[in-house]
Design a protein around this motif. Sequence first.
Motif, short mmCIF file in Angstrom:
data_model
loop_
_atom_site.label_atom_id
_atom_site.label_comp_id
_atom_site.label_asym_id
_atom_site.label_seq_id
_atom_site.Cartn_x
_atom_site.Cartn_y
_atom_site.Cartn_z
N LYS A 113 30.53 -5.82 -27.18
CA LYS A 113 29.31 -6.62 -26.98
C LYS A 113 28.12 -5.71 -27.29
O LYS A 113 28.17 -4.52 -26.98
CB LYS A 113 29.20 -7.07 -25.51
N LYS A 116 23.99 -3.67 -23.80
CA LYS A 116 23.14 -4.55 -22.96
C LYS A 116 22.07 -3.67 -22.33
O LYS A 116 22.02 -3.53 -21.12
CB LYS A 116 24.00 -5.19 -21.86
N ASP A 119 19.86 -5.76 -20.30
CA ASP A 119 20.49 -6.64 -19.32
C ASP A 119 20.23 -6.07 -17.92
O ASP A 119 20.91 -5.18 -17.48
CB ASP A 119 21.99 -6.69 -19.61
N TYR B 20 18.06 -15.74 -18.10
CA TYR B 20 18.33 -16.26 -19.45
C TYR B 20 19.84 -16.36 -19.61
O TYR B 20 20.61 -15.70 -18.90
CB TYR B 20 17.73 -15.32 -20.50
N CYS B 21 20.24 -17.17 -20.60
CA CYS B 21 21.67 -17.31 -20.85
C CYS B 21 22.08 -16.20 -21.80
O CYS B 21 21.67 -16.18 -22.96
CB CYS B 21 21.94 -18.67 -21.49
N ARG B 22 22.86 -15.26 -21.30
CA ARG B 22 23.17 -14.07 -22.10
C ARG B 22 24.00 -14.43 -23.32
O ARG B 22 24.06 -13.70 -24.29
CB ARG B 22 23.95 -13.07 -21.24
N LYS B 25 21.47 -15.63 -25.91
CA LYS B 25 20.61 -14.50 -26.31
C LYS B 25 21.39 -13.56 -27.22
O LYS B 25 20.89 -13.14 -28.25
CB LYS B 25 20.16 -13.76 -25.05
N ASN B 26 22.63 -13.24 -26.88
CA ASN B 26 23.36 -12.27 -27.69
C ASN B 26 24.16 -12.95 -28.79
O ASN B 26 24.88 -12.29 -29.51
CB ASN B 26 24.33 -11.47 -26.79
N THR B 57 23.33 -18.76 -16.73
CA THR B 57 23.91 -19.16 -18.02
C THR B 57 23.69 -20.67 -18.22
O THR B 57 23.58 -21.42 -17.26
CB THR B 57 25.44 -18.92 -18.01
#
Lengths: 121, 86
Positions: A113, A116, A119, B20-22, B25-26, B57
Amino acid sequence: MQQYEIVIVLTPLLSDEVAKEANAKFSKILTDNGAEIVQEDNWGLRKLAYPIQKKTTGYYHLTEFKAPGDVINKLEVELRRDERVLRFLTIALDKHAIAYNEKKRSGAFNQKKPAKVEDSK
Amino acid sequence: MADQIRYVTAPKVEDNRKKYCRFKKNGIKYIDYKDANFLLKFVNDQGKVLPRRLTGTSLKFQRKVAQAVKRARHIGLLPYVTDSLK
């Protein structure tokens, strides 16, 4: 030909060779019925999160294959009949899943991923 | 004496961090049920799936996360219930 993915958990009482032989038997059932194995992945002995049939570890084996629909039922009948199998899970893959597996196979590094850093959770 | 103000109900701590909904976003499209330590982020320490209001999410991906967690539980990667998961 729909693409499927099946995870098989075998009892830990087997030795490594017997576990491999069991997995080979299931793959043979698949190829006999016209399935095309895309990828086989053996995770080996792993600890289970909760005891299944009083056992706390199991041999995990992942098989990804393309097959016509009716093969799944034949395979699952065999899996249910074989008492070495603790548990199995067959999943039909949609296009995102196929793309994910493809990416995972090709570039293991970019599958990670994205870092982050933002994050905060 | 006056400074000992006891609140009848707990003061609501304002978590004003924008959730935010990860996944959106990603740009993650598929949640792998075999990736147990990624799914641990969406499960509380009892092994229960976290609600959207905490993780933020979107509904579409919350369903996918829930389904992935249930599949992971079925094949023994995640526990159904536990006391100290993390």
